[in-house]
Design an enzyme around this catalytic site. Sequence first.
Site, mmCIF file in Angstrom:
data_model
loop_
_atom_site.group_PDB
_atom_site.id
_atom_site.type_symbol
_atom_site.label_atom_id
_atom_site.label_comp_id
_atom_site.label_asym_id
_atom_site.label_seq_id
_atom_site.Cartn_x
_atom_site.Cartn_y
_atom_site.Cartn_z
ATOM 1 N N MET A 137 14.842 -1.460 -72.285
ATOM 2 C CA MET A 137 15.745 -0.790 -71.348
ATOM 3 C C MET A 137 17.017 -1.607 -71.164
ATOM 4 O O MET A 137 18.099 -1.124 -71.355
ATOM 5 C CB MET A 137 15.027 -0.604 -70.031
ATOM 6 C CG MET A 137 13.795 0.269 -70.216
ATOM 7 S SD MET A 137 13.110 0.885 -68.703
ATOM 8 C CE MET A 137 11.917 -0.391 -68.360
ATOM 9 N N CYS A 138 16.822 -2.892 -70.823
ATOM 10 C CA CYS A 138 17.957 -3.798 -70.728
ATOM 11 C C CYS A 138 17.416 -5.157 -71.108
ATOM 12 O O CYS A 138 16.212 -5.324 -71.277
ATOM 13 C CB CYS A 138 18.499 -3.893 -69.300
ATOM 14 S SG CYS A 138 18.961 -2.315 -68.591
ATOM 15 N N GLU A 139 18.290 -6.118 -71.243
ATOM 16 C CA GLU A 139 17.797 -7.483 -71.439
ATOM 17 C C GLU A 139 18.532 -8.420 -70.496
ATOM 18 O O GLU A 139 19.722 -8.256 -70.232
ATOM 19 C CB GLU A 139 17.952 -7.931 -72.898
ATOM 20 C CG GLU A 139 17.089 -7.096 -73.827
ATOM 21 C CD GLU A 139 16.500 -7.874 -75.008
ATOM 22 O OE1 GLU A 139 16.456 -9.119 -74.984
ATOM 23 O OE2 GLU A 139 16.079 -7.195 -75.966
ATOM 24 N N ASN A 172 16.256 -5.676 -64.886
ATOM 25 C CA ASN A 172 15.796 -4.957 -66.078
ATOM 26 C C ASN A 172 14.592 -4.134 -65.654
ATOM 27 O O ASN A 172 13.661 -4.653 -65.016
ATOM 28 C CB ASN A 172 15.434 -5.966 -67.181
ATOM 29 C CG ASN A 172 14.329 -5.491 -68.104
ATOM 30 O OD1 ASN A 172 13.264 -6.084 -68.148
ATOM 31 N ND2 ASN A 172 14.578 -4.421 -68.813
#
Lengths: 254, 254
Positions: free
Chosen positions: B1-3, B108
């Site tokens: 999804m995100c980092e 995240n």
Amino acid sequence: MCELLGMSANVPTDICFSFSGLLERGGNTGPHKDGWGITFYEGKGCRTFKDPEPSCQSEIAKLVKVYPIKSVSVISHIRQGNRGRVCLENTHPFTRELWGKEITYAHNGQLSNYNDLKPEFYRPVGNTDSELAFCWLLDKIREKYPKKPSNIAVVFRYAAKLAETLKDKGVFNMLLTDGVYVMAYCTNNLHWLTRRAPFGKATLIDADMVVDFKEETTPNDIVSVIATRPLTNDEQWQKMEPGEFVLFKLGEKI
Amino acid sequence: MCELLGMSANVPTDICFSFSGLLERGGNTGPHKDGWGITFYEGKGCRTFKDPEPSCQSEIAKLVKVYPIKSVSVISHIRQGNRGRVCLENTHPFTRELWGKEITYAHNGQLSNYNDLKPEFYRPVGNTDSELAFCWLLDKIREKYPKKPSNIAVVFRYAAKLAETLKDKGVFNMLLTDGVYVMAYCTNNLHWLTRRAPFGKATLIDADMVVDFKEETTPNDIVSVIATRPLTNDEQWQKMEPGEFVLFKLGEKI
């Protein structure tokens, strides 16, 4: 002491030309070598580039000068420090959130006897008179308008009234924006102009740079620029009066 | 999804090496092309570079990658958006002022059923679940600690307790810092390591880049790095457990 630069436009516009002139004053054609910063609004968000290095030498300033970030509201500042040492937390502009909006501010001047400014809600991170005055302004605004009023212009008019108190404490030239409105308050040194069709040429005072706005704009563009001292030598800049404030909304003076 | 990427160090250290690895995941070796941001603390101040452009193409990211800003506390984020569109105001990290300190956060994961989070004091500017959760966290912290406690570590422990409520609403991996402490809270995906003497070599997974930390450090340096996924393939990364939090103070896990 410091120099201010602001822009208000009806379409996202880059400020590379004006910023190029300002940067030269940051240690080259001017003595303002104690850091610099610039805040761009894009949509509801904003981003700030700042550096305690002299702007005429800053790698980050070099990028900002050539990388055209398009914005309808911009505030920039180059610093010649008086109150507060040279460091990142003392570098303008300052931004705080109010009612879910980013409010950005920069100050030119110097205040005395400001120990009675005791903001509770917003607290300064650094130790400049400027940031303290900003926190105090926002505290007062939040106190009077706990909820966002439908017409934000009233808030800027109230800010101008509050600025009178600060002017009584010394020199208080200020730029303030919420991303839609850009306000300028003058104690002793602020100029502005509005560029609109028919556009012409403009020549920077501080750098060997000419721009022909006819080639850079469309006929509907309206762009106002506010600066401590005029940035160009072939345009008509309006000098502001002591205690005067001007409010721009998306390029137009209102 | 995100980092996520975080750093905590006992001496001002640049994060160019780790950031180079992360950037590749922003549209090149990874799908996180919906913007990126990084916040550096220098003294009491901090500055954020952010861009809604993919990090692997961003001109600003290129500068940050090669321009060594030295900091003891850094938080960075690359985004693959889920809640909230791709725009500047939805780009992490987010920063707010509390007790005259800059508090920075990145998230995240993804939350559901978060309509009961109704922060009053701090309001989100964008429309991500992440920024809403940050404002809620800060509201709760401010409510419990209207004045800055002498030992800020207690605040991070309280934040970890609050994070449990957010974890119950979905995936909540978080980095939080005040510039001295860096905290990581894990729901499902966070790793960390501490580099100290004797220093050795490290090889990035996502870019063709090796660094010999022996040549870059002094024997007393202690640098901890936190990342969603390990950034190097020849170092020992600790995987965090669900619900675990780790707190670093100037490089050391405390």
